[in-house]
Design a protein around this motif. Structure first.
Motif, PDB file in Angstrom:
ATOM      1  N   THR A  41      14.672 -14.912  -0.402  1.00 33.33           N
ATOM      2  CA  THR A  41      13.322 -14.653  -0.897  1.00 33.33           C
ATOM      3  C   THR A  41      13.158 -13.206  -1.329  1.00 33.33           C
ATOM      4  OG1 THR A  41      12.455 -16.349   0.570  1.00 33.33           O
ATOM      5  CG2 THR A  41      10.873 -14.788  -0.303  1.00 33.33           C
ATOM      6  N   THR A  42      13.780 -12.292  -0.607  1.00 37.22           N
ATOM      7  CA  THR A  42      13.647 -10.878  -0.955  1.00 37.22           C
ATOM      8  C   THR A  42      14.223 -10.581  -2.335  1.00 37.22           C
ATOM      9  OG1 THR A  42      15.689 -10.419   0.251  1.00 37.22           O
ATOM     10  CG2 THR A  42      13.619 -10.029   1.404  1.00 37.22           C
ATOM     11  N   GLU A  45      11.703 -11.756  -4.857  1.00 39.94           N
ATOM     12  CA  GLU A  45      10.554 -10.858  -4.908  1.00 39.94           C
ATOM     13  C   GLU A  45      10.890  -9.516  -5.555  1.00 39.94           C
ATOM     14  OE1 GLU A  45       9.111 -10.907  -0.893  1.00 39.94           O
ATOM     15  OE2 GLU A  45       8.089 -12.817  -1.193  1.00 39.94           O
ATOM     16  N   TRP A  46      12.171  -9.174  -5.605  1.00 42.13           N
ATOM     17  CA  TRP A  46      12.577  -7.964  -6.314  1.00 42.13           C
ATOM     18  C   TRP A  46      12.252  -8.047  -7.796  1.00 42.13           C
ATOM     19  CZ3 TRP A  46      13.883  -3.073  -5.722  1.00 42.13           C
ATOM     20  CH2 TRP A  46      14.218  -2.629  -4.454  1.00 42.13           C
TER      21      TRP A  46
END
Length: 69
Positions: A41-42, A45-46
């Motif tokens: 997810t990170t 989201e980047w």
């Protein structure tokens, strides 16, 4: 009435596109998570962060672009 140059029109539309892309990416994060379940997810989201940084960079350098045009 003063005629607006094509460069001015393109500049305004480009800035609008850069600032609007963040909203688009933010809205599709859930679909991206579903489509790419193996991607953290990170990382997804980047995408939003990179879009914001490009908009910030454009705004910070706007005065230089304006002087060249």
């Amino acid at each position: 009435m003063k005629q607006v140059s094509a460069k001015t029109t393109i500049s305004i539309l480009s800035l609008s596109t850069v600032s609007g892309i963040t909203t688009v990416i933010t809205g599709i994060i859930p679909q991206l998570k579903q489509t790419f379940p193996t991607i953290p997810t990170t990382v997804i989201e980047w995408l939003v962060t990179i879009a914001n940084l490009s908009a910030l960079l454009t705004l910070l350098l706007n005065h230089l672009f304006s002087q060249k045009i």
